[in-house]
Design an enzyme around this catalytic site. Structure first.
Site, PDB file in Angstrom:
ATOM      1  CD  GLU A   1     -35.334  80.626 -57.014  1.00 26.63           C
ATOM      2  OE1 GLU A   1     -34.624  81.597 -56.734  1.00 26.63           O
ATOM      3  OE2 GLU A   1     -36.534  80.575 -56.739  1.00 26.63           O
TER       4      GLU A   1
ATOM      5  CD  GLU B   1     -37.270  77.853 -53.141  1.00 26.02           C
ATOM      6  OE1 GLU B   1     -37.703  79.026 -53.184  1.00 26.02           O
ATOM      7  OE2 GLU B   1     -36.070  77.560 -53.274  1.00 26.02           O
TER       8      GLU B   1
HETATM    9  C1  BG6 Z   1     -36.364  81.520 -53.749  1.00 28.55           C
HETATM   10  C2  BG6 Z   1     -35.053  81.085 -53.173  1.00 28.55           C
HETATM   11  O1  BG6 Z   1     -36.131  82.443 -54.748  1.00 28.55           O
HETATM   12  O2  BG6 Z   1     -37.244  82.238 -52.970  1.00 28.55           O
HETATM   13  C3  BG6 Z   1     -35.010  81.030 -51.663  1.00 28.55           C
HETATM   14  O3  BG6 Z   1     -34.627  79.870 -53.706  1.00 28.55           O
HETATM   15  C4  BG6 Z   1     -35.771  82.223 -51.107  1.00 28.55           C
HETATM   16  O4  BG6 Z   1     -33.672  80.980 -51.264  1.00 28.55           O
HETATM   17  C5  BG6 Z   1     -37.212  82.132 -51.563  1.00 28.55           C
HETATM   18  O5  BG6 Z   1     -35.658  82.385 -49.742  1.00 28.55           O
HETATM   19  C6  BG6 Z   1     -38.116  83.216 -51.020  1.00 28.55           C
HETATM   20  O6  BG6 Z   1     -37.590  84.486 -51.274  1.00 28.55           O
HETATM   21  P1  BG6 Z   1     -37.417  85.533 -50.122  1.00 28.55           P
HETATM   22  O7  BG6 Z   1     -36.636  86.618 -50.706  1.00 28.55           O
HETATM   23  O8  BG6 Z   1     -38.788  85.942 -49.747  1.00 28.55           O
HETATM   24  O9  BG6 Z   1     -36.703  84.827 -49.022  1.00 28.55           O
END
Ligand code: BG6
Length: 498
Positions: free
Chosen positions: A184, A396
């Site tokens: 990211e 993701e």
């Molecule tokens: C992304 C990141 O922004 O979102 C991850 O690359 C992160 O590292 C994921 O864990 C989910 O966000 P969060 O804050 O709910 O864990």
């Protein structure tokens, strides 16, 4: 017949800082996320001011640092990989921890035990025909660079980082085909600490206003420091990324390297041309990160944006050539939510940073207020295809939720199944639209530490981990309902979505 290609890379995603634990074992050093302490199950904590950082250091013995514990993958990786294999994973996204190999970031040679750990993990994955997908830097900066150099704003970080990157390509190129450079990368402009190890008020250049909220409007002097430092840091990350892409193309021709950005699809709040222009501007901003990494040059749009907003950065010597020579092979992205923008100055959010979200009345919210919108993913995939003409890897996506096992110890996460089903359906439609999607690795396939909250209680996994926010629990793993559902999805190559 399946709508997904035969070799579609179904899997799941994690990162070292949120997963591994084993913080100080086998010579490992500490990185900037190891200084983020837990403040509450719904308290974002990845915006670090000087006072927070000083507190983290002064009270190191008593504060709660969940990233240092992770979920103990460092010791349990065999058990975990066996569970992923049981679901039929073809791809596992993980990151290598810079400080497990180079504890302070300044060493010339890596730590032997760290090097061996990743060989063991890759061996274990290949035993089950799972392709590792490795993020070189997933929110990790050795702490010395925060202390000495103001994080990634300093060009001095680049050669140290490059030594690490070059090492991992040379060492693991025969075991890892798919790589991502920076996780990211656009987050550095949104959350400068998280993405760049930048403590905004480190040099006391400005006063933090009373009642300050990181996502609200900023006082001018603070906005200046925010913009200049985060875009400077970004510039250095672009350089480091392009240098390693070029190096890998020359020395590891079997490897494919992607960028990775957080896709944030934006709608205008109304059909007014002003709102539409504002949404367009935000979209351009979001796309600029890919323009540089996939197109190999800063687009004119962002140069104008810098001029208009008084953003001053120092250009790295020869940067134009470096960027041109280090274009990525594929685009990768994280996608969780869409949002709405307005041109109304009274409700104006900051441009070029994480958008303060206006609610979209047409969409449902997750428990954490993230608006669920699979269609925006389909739209964006089409836009990315038209703009970059490169394969796209969705690395993701997912739904974070509070979860407790029932009396029989089961988690019935039908909400997660429904979220993932709708997004997989949107991907299938995008593929029908003609988008070349390589794979799909939903986030936190096994419960791990949340990034924004550094908590365990915000969970994404198909696999439940018995650990709480304070680190209590057996750390035993168990299968949620979504585990069996995803197994069927993979076995039918995305045809049986339940
Ligand atoms: C992304 C990141 O922004 O979102 C991850 O690359 C992160 O590292 C994921 O864990 C989910 O966000 P969060 O804050 O709910 O864990």
């Amino acid at each position: 017949m399946s709508r997904f290609p035969k070799n579609f890379l179904w899997g799941g995603a994690t990162s070292a800082a949120q997963l591994e634990g084993g913080r100080c074992e086998d010579g490992k050093g500490l990185s900037h996320l190891d200084y983020v302490y837990f403040r509450g199950p719904k308290q974002p904590c990845n915006f670090m001011l000087k006072k927070d950082y000083e507190k983290a250091k002064a009270e190191e013995a008593t504060l709660n640092f969940p990233n240092r514990r992770g979920i103990d993958f460092y010791h349990r990786y065999k058990e975990d990989i066996a569970l992923l294999a049981e679901m039929g994973f073809r791809s596992f996204r993980m990151s290598i921890s810079w400080t497990r190999l180079f504890p302070t970031g300044l060493e010339e040679e890596p730590v032997k035990e760290g090097v061996e750990f990743y060989h063991n993990v890759f061996r274990e994955l290949h035993k089950y025909d799972i392709e590792p997908l490795v993020t070189m830097i997933h929110y990790e900066l050795p702490i010395i660079f925060v202390e000495k150099y103001d994080g990634w704003t300093a060009p001095e970080v680049i050669p140290h980082c490059f030594r690490y990157l070059k090492f991992i390509i040379d060492e693991y190129k025969d075991e890892v085909k798919y790589w991502l450079t920076f996780n990211e990368i656009n987050m550095v402009t949104a959350v400068p600490w998280l993405g760049g190890g930048i403590i905004l008020d480190r040099n006391d250049e400005f006063e933090i206003p009373k009642g300050f909220r990181p996502f609200g409007p900023l006082p001018e002097d603070m906005a200046k420091r925010w913009n200049d430092s985060s875009h400077q840091a970004l510039h250095h990350q672009f350089i480091a990324s392009a240098m390693i892409v070029k190096y890998a193309h020359e020395h590891a021709p079997n490897c494919l390297i992607g960028n990775m950005f957080n896709l944030h699809h934006l709608y205008p709040e109304t059909p007014s041309p002003q709102d539409a222009y504002r949404a367009h501007e935000e979209t351009e901003f979001n796309m600029f990160f890919c323009d540089v990494m996939a197109g190999g040059a800063y687009p004119e749009w962002i140069r104008t944006y810098y001029r208009r907003n008084g953003i001053e950065i120092k250009w790295y010597d020869g940067y134009e050539e470096i960027l041109k020579e280090g274009k990525v092979d594929f685009i990768s992205l994280s996608y969780y939510l869409s949002s709405v923008v307005t041109a109304d100055p009274k409700r104006q959010e900051r441009i070029g940073s994480f958008i303060r979200m206006l609610k979209n009345p047409h969409l449902p919210d997750s428990e954490f207020g993230w608006q669920i919108d699979p269609t925006a993913l389909r739209i964006s995939l089409n836009e990315l295809r038209d703009r970059f003409h490169k394969p796209i890897y969705i690395v993701e996506n997912g739904l974070g939720a509070f979860e407790q096992p029932d009396a029989e110890g089961k988690i019935h996460d039908d909400y997660r199944i429904s979220y993932l089903r709708s997004h997989i359906e949107a991907i299938a439609l995008a593929i029908e639209d003609g988008v070349d999607v390589m794979g799909y690795t939903p986030w936190g396939c096994i419960d791990l530490v949340s990034c924004s909250l550094v908590s365990m209680s915000k969970r994404y996994g198909f696999i439940y981990v018995d650990a709480d926010d304070e680190g209590n629990g057996t750390y035993d793993r168990s299968r949620k309902d979504s585990f069996y559902w995803y197994k069927k999805v993979i076995a039918t190559n995305g045809e049986d979505l339940g």
